[in-house]
Scaffold this motif. Sequence first.
Motif: not given
Length: 79
Positions: A18-39
């Motif tokens: 398996a693979y795990i993919f990780v990002t700290m990109s606020a834009a990617d987080f917002e695109q998926v969840y509709g809100v900006l992430p906490d820091a």
Amino acid sequence: MRNLVAHFVARRFVSEDAYIFVTMSAADFEQVYGVLPDADNMLFGVTDAARMRGIIPELRGLSSWCSKLPGDLSRAESP
């Protein structure tokens, strides 16, 4: 799959195939969840390696298509 491969850091777990993919990109987080992430939040996904191998034919086709594009798209003429 395209976003995972293009925008995320990936790590393969051989023992789990398996693979795990990780990002700290606020834009990617917002695109998926509709809100900006906490820091201190990140976005991640896990997928089977077999599924990743399954997209290889699609990637080959896209790579072939891209190789036919002009080297400098900003100078390409519109149809």
